[in-house]
Design a protein around this motif. Structure first.
Motif, PDB file in Angstrom:
ATOM      1  N   ILE A  48      32.433  36.434 -28.678  1.00 16.38           N
ATOM      2  CA  ILE A  48      31.109  35.983 -29.115  1.00 16.38           C
ATOM      3  C   ILE A  48      30.076  36.186 -28.022  1.00 16.38           C
ATOM      4  O   ILE A  48      28.898  36.447 -28.302  1.00 16.38           O
ATOM      5  CB  ILE A  48      31.188  34.510 -29.540  1.00 16.38           C
ATOM      6  CG1 ILE A  48      32.143  34.364 -30.732  1.00 16.38           C
ATOM      7  CG2 ILE A  48      29.807  33.975 -29.919  1.00 16.38           C
ATOM      8  CD1 ILE A  48      32.394  32.928 -31.151  1.00 16.38           C
ATOM      9  N   ALA A  49      30.487  36.079 -26.765  1.00 14.86           N
ATOM     10  CA  ALA A  49      29.546  36.260 -25.661  1.00 14.86           C
ATOM     11  C   ALA A  49      28.953  37.663 -25.690  1.00 14.86           C
ATOM     12  O   ALA A  49      27.733  37.845 -25.520  1.00 14.86           O
ATOM     13  CB  ALA A  49      30.246  35.997 -24.334  1.00 14.86           C
ATOM     14  N   GLU A  50      29.779  38.671 -25.930  1.00 10.18           N
ATOM     15  CA  GLU A  50      29.286  40.049 -26.021  1.00 10.18           C
ATOM     16  C   GLU A  50      28.381  40.206 -27.242  1.00 10.18           C
ATOM     17  O   GLU A  50      27.366  40.911 -27.181  1.00 10.18           O
ATOM     18  CB  GLU A  50      30.459  41.025 -26.096  1.00 10.18           C
ATOM     19  CG  GLU A  50      31.250  41.167 -24.804  1.00 10.18           C
ATOM     20  CD  GLU A  50      32.290  42.253 -24.913  1.00 10.18           C
ATOM     21  OE1 GLU A  50      32.251  43.038 -25.896  1.00 10.18           O
ATOM     22  OE2 GLU A  50      33.161  42.327 -24.029  1.00 10.18           O
ATOM     23  N   PHE A  51      28.748  39.571 -28.328  1.00 10.15           N
ATOM     24  CA  PHE A  51      27.920  39.644 -29.543  1.00 10.15           C
ATOM     25  C   PHE A  51      26.534  39.061 -29.269  1.00 10.15           C
ATOM     26  O   PHE A  51      25.516  39.633 -29.682  1.00 10.15           O
ATOM     27  CB  PHE A  51      28.611  38.879 -30.674  1.00 10.15           C
ATOM     28  CG  PHE A  51      27.892  38.937 -31.989  1.00 10.15           C
ATOM     29  CD1 PHE A  51      28.153  39.953 -32.894  1.00 10.15           C
ATOM     30  CD2 PHE A  51      26.934  37.980 -32.324  1.00 10.15           C
ATOM     31  CE1 PHE A  51      27.481  40.008 -34.119  1.00 10.15           C
ATOM     32  CE2 PHE A  51      26.265  38.028 -33.529  1.00 10.15           C
ATOM     33  CZ  PHE A  51      26.537  39.043 -34.432  1.00 10.15           C
ATOM     34  N   SER A  52      26.479  37.913 -28.584  1.00 15.00           N
ATOM     35  CA  SER A  52      25.204  37.242 -28.306  1.00 15.00           C
ATOM     36  C   SER A  52      24.310  38.050 -27.375  1.00 15.00           C
ATOM     37  O   SER A  52      23.084  37.859 -27.366  1.00 15.00           O
ATOM     38  CB  SER A  52      25.470  35.864 -27.705  1.00 15.00           C
ATOM     39  OG  SER A  52      26.214  35.063 -28.612  1.00 15.00           O
ATOM     40  N   GLN A  53      24.895  38.938 -26.604  1.00 15.53           N
ATOM     41  CA  GLN A  53      24.093  39.789 -25.729  1.00 15.53           C
ATOM     42  C   GLN A  53      23.374  40.884 -26.512  1.00 15.53           C
ATOM     43  O   GLN A  53      22.327  41.378 -26.090  1.00 15.53           O
ATOM     44  CB  GLN A  53      24.972  40.403 -24.644  1.00 15.53           C
ATOM     45  CG  GLN A  53      25.478  39.386 -23.623  1.00 15.53           C
ATOM     46  CD  GLN A  53      26.414  40.013 -22.609  1.00 15.53           C
ATOM     47  OE1 GLN A  53      26.735  41.217 -22.682  1.00 15.53           O
ATOM     48  NE2 GLN A  53      26.870  39.215 -21.647  1.00 15.53           N
ATOM     49  N   GLN A  54      23.912  41.260 -27.663  1.00 13.66           N
ATOM     50  CA  GLN A  54      23.317  42.331 -28.451  1.00 13.66           C
ATOM     51  C   GLN A  54      22.406  41.822 -29.570  1.00 13.66           C
ATOM     52  O   GLN A  54      21.580  42.574 -30.074  1.00 13.66           O
ATOM     53  CB  GLN A  54      24.427  43.205 -29.064  1.00 13.66           C
ATOM     54  CG  GLN A  54      25.239  43.959 -28.016  1.00 13.66           C
ATOM     55  CD  GLN A  54      26.070  45.050 -28.660  1.00 13.66           C
ATOM     56  OE1 GLN A  54      25.743  45.546 -29.732  1.00 13.66           O
ATOM     57  NE2 GLN A  54      27.144  45.439 -27.994  1.00 13.66           N
ATOM     58  N   TYR A  55      22.561  40.540 -29.927  1.00 15.28           N
ATOM     59  CA  TYR A  55      21.765  39.996 -31.027  1.00 15.28           C
ATOM     60  C   TYR A  55      21.137  38.666 -30.601  1.00 15.28           C
ATOM     61  O   TYR A  55      21.794  37.826 -29.977  1.00 15.28           O
ATOM     62  CB  TYR A  55      22.626  39.769 -32.276  1.00 15.28           C
ATOM     63  CG  TYR A  55      23.206  41.034 -32.843  1.00 15.28           C
ATOM     64  CD1 TYR A  55      22.483  41.816 -33.740  1.00 15.28           C
ATOM     65  CD2 TYR A  55      24.481  41.462 -32.471  1.00 15.28           C
ATOM     66  CE1 TYR A  55      23.014  42.986 -34.263  1.00 15.28           C
ATOM     67  CE2 TYR A  55      25.021  42.626 -32.990  1.00 15.28           C
ATOM     68  CZ  TYR A  55      24.281  43.381 -33.880  1.00 15.28           C
ATOM     69  OH  TYR A  55      24.819  44.544 -34.388  1.00 15.28           O
ATOM     70  N   GLU A  56      19.880  38.492 -30.973  1.00 16.93           N
ATOM     71  CA  GLU A  56      19.175  37.231 -30.743  1.00 16.93           C
ATOM     72  C   GLU A  56      19.298  36.388 -32.016  1.00 16.93           C
ATOM     73  O   GLU A  56      18.794  36.767 -33.073  1.00 16.93           O
ATOM     74  CB  GLU A  56      17.707  37.501 -30.421  1.00 16.93           C
ATOM     75  CG  GLU A  56      16.888  36.243 -30.193  1.00 16.93           C
ATOM     76  CD  GLU A  56      15.410  36.543 -29.992  1.00 16.93           C
ATOM     77  OE1 GLU A  56      14.609  35.591 -30.080  1.00 16.93           O
ATOM     78  OE2 GLU A  56      15.062  37.730 -29.773  1.00 16.93           O
TER      79      GLU A  56
ATOM     80  N   GLN B  48      18.740  44.751 -31.052  1.00 19.36           N
ATOM     81  CA  GLN B  48      17.975  45.212 -29.896  1.00 19.36           C
ATOM     82  C   GLN B  48      16.774  46.050 -30.279  1.00 19.36           C
ATOM     83  O   GLN B  48      15.883  46.277 -29.459  1.00 19.36           O
ATOM     84  CB  GLN B  48      18.910  46.005 -28.966  1.00 19.36           C
ATOM     85  CG  GLN B  48      20.002  45.137 -28.356  1.00 19.36           C
ATOM     86  CD  GLN B  48      20.931  45.911 -27.459  1.00 19.36           C
ATOM     87  OE1 GLN B  48      21.014  47.139 -27.526  1.00 19.36           O
ATOM     88  NE2 GLN B  48      21.651  45.202 -26.591  1.00 19.36           N
ATOM     89  N   GLU B  49      16.720  46.496 -31.544  1.00 17.51           N
ATOM     90  CA  GLU B  49      15.553  47.236 -32.033  1.00 17.51           C
ATOM     91  C   GLU B  49      14.592  46.336 -32.802  1.00 17.51           C
ATOM     92  O   GLU B  49      13.707  46.818 -33.504  1.00 17.51           O
ATOM     93  CB  GLU B  49      16.019  48.386 -32.921  1.00 17.51           C
ATOM     94  CG  GLU B  49      16.875  49.415 -32.173  1.00 17.51           C
ATOM     95  CD  GLU B  49      17.361  50.516 -33.091  1.00 17.51           C
ATOM     96  OE1 GLU B  49      17.086  50.431 -34.323  1.00 17.51           O
ATOM     97  OE2 GLU B  49      18.009  51.455 -32.605  1.00 17.51           O
ATOM     98  N   GLU B  50      14.777  45.011 -32.673  1.00 16.36           N
ATOM     99  CA  GLU B  50      13.913  44.013 -33.316  1.00 16.36           C
ATOM    100  C   GLU B  50      14.015  44.012 -34.840  1.00 16.36           C
ATOM    101  O   GLU B  50      13.122  43.503 -35.534  1.00 16.36           O
ATOM    102  CB  GLU B  50      12.446  44.195 -32.904  1.00 16.36           C
ATOM    103  CG  GLU B  50      12.173  43.919 -31.441  1.00 16.36           C
ATOM    104  CD  GLU B  50      12.413  42.465 -31.063  1.00 16.36           C
ATOM    105  OE1 GLU B  50      11.927  41.583 -31.778  1.00 16.36           O
ATOM    106  OE2 GLU B  50      13.101  42.221 -30.052  1.00 16.36           O
TER     107      GLU B  50
END
Length: 349
Positions: A4-12, A33-35
């Protein structure tokens, strides 16, 4: 993606404002990451409740393509300690669901939406998918001012366990009795959905603190049509719903193709006569309260335990008799007796 930590880095993810959810798990807004704005469904299960069912559901759904099916973009499965977590990303629909906007739609718009839904259900039926959880809240409008819609949670090729359903309002009798489930369960759910969409009321009740799943289940298993509510439907839709809400699966429309054909052909000329006998087309106050989950509790008189002379005295239960009101004749009789007694006593002295 490992955790989940890696997932949270790619999605807000906006955990502070969850989106409405009427099933297992929670739903949040998320941005990549592309909003791009997305919807994220998070489902947490103990391993004892997960045999890979949900993974199979979403993987199977990804293989289906239809303009009215909301595509699942990515399904991530994370295993941490004793919890299995599903993170499912899908397009974000901003227009609300069919239930929230039904009062704003015209009769023509409602009919067009229902006809498109039947076409989608025919497609899923041919693909071998049995929805088992069709409901208004799973039909989402893509934009606020648009009638373009998509369906989420679109079924499986295997039976879903009952814990999958948090609300019994749309479930068929065979689902509640844990019998074999087939396309007839979706036919039943469509009848419930059509009634709720057109009238604003669920035919067997809306789950609430007063209207529990147990009460809804009892109503469904009685097998009685909510006739007074169905009178508020146009005759052709009433005809469809009556063919959907039959307790025995074999007595319902055999398929959505058959339902569509019956809708196009319309009811027989004498069909309306079976509905003309009722004195009024209005829904009674009591029935309205039942549908809205506020039916008054019906209390039964307490049962008196059988007793005999052999029952120990201290264990006997004595029922207090209800007192009767005193009549005017009893009062006059007492007064007459008192006067006679006074006269008798005075004569002795």
């Amino acid at each position: 993606m490992k955790n989940i930590a890696e997932f949270s880095q790619q999605y807000e993810i906006d955990y502070a404002r969850p989106l409405p959810a009427r099933g297992l798990g929670s739903v949040y807004r998320a941005k990549d990451q592309e909003e791009q704005l997305l919807a994220l469904k998070v489902l947490e299960l103990h391993p004892n409740f997960d045999d890979g069912l949900f993974g199979r559901l979403y993987e199977g759904a990804k293989k289906l393509e239809h303009p009215h099916l909301l595509p699942y973009q990515v399904v991530h499965i994370f295993r941490e300690e004793e919890v299995v977590q599903y993170y499912i990303l899908m397009d974000y629909c901003a227009g609300g669901n069919w239930a929230s906007r039904s009062s704003q739609l015209t009769t023509e718009e409602k009919r067009a939406l229902l006809q498109d839904l039947v076409k989608l259900l025919i497609f899923l039926e041919k693909e071998g998918h049995c929805l088992q959880n069709l409901k208004l809240e799973h039909l989402l409008f893509k934009e606020e001012e648009s009638l373009d819609w998509q369906l989420i949670n679109y079924g499986a090729k295997e039976n879903l366990p009952n814990y999958f359903h948090l609300d019994y309002a749309y479930l068929a009798p065979e689902q509640l009795q844990r019998q074999a489930i087939g396309p007839a369960a979706d036919i039943w759910a469509f009848g419930v959905l059509l009634t709720a969409f057109w009238t604003g009321q669920l035919p067997f009740g809306q789950k609430s603190p007063q209207q529990t799943n147990a009460k809804i289940k009892n109503r469904i298993l009685k097998g009685e049509l909510p006739r007074e509510l169905l009178r508020r439907l146009p005759l052709d839709l009433r005809y469809l719903v009556e063919g959907c809400l039959q307790k025995e699966p074999a007595k319902r429309w055999p398929s959505f193709e058959a339902l569509a054909a019956a809708w196009e052909a319309g009811p027989a000329k004498d069909y309306a006569q079976s509905w003309e006998a009722a004195p009024s087309a209005e829904v009674s106050v009591l029935e309205t309260l039942a549908y809205m989950g506020q039916e008054a509790e019906k209390t039964e008189a307490p049962k008196v335990e059988e007793q005999s002379e052999k029952t120990p005295f201290l264990e006997r239960k004595f029922k207090r008799q209800k007192s009767k009101p005193i009549t005017i004749w009893e009062i006059l009789l007492w007064l007459g007796g008192a006067l006679a007694l006074g006269y008798y006593l005075s004569s002795l002295s």
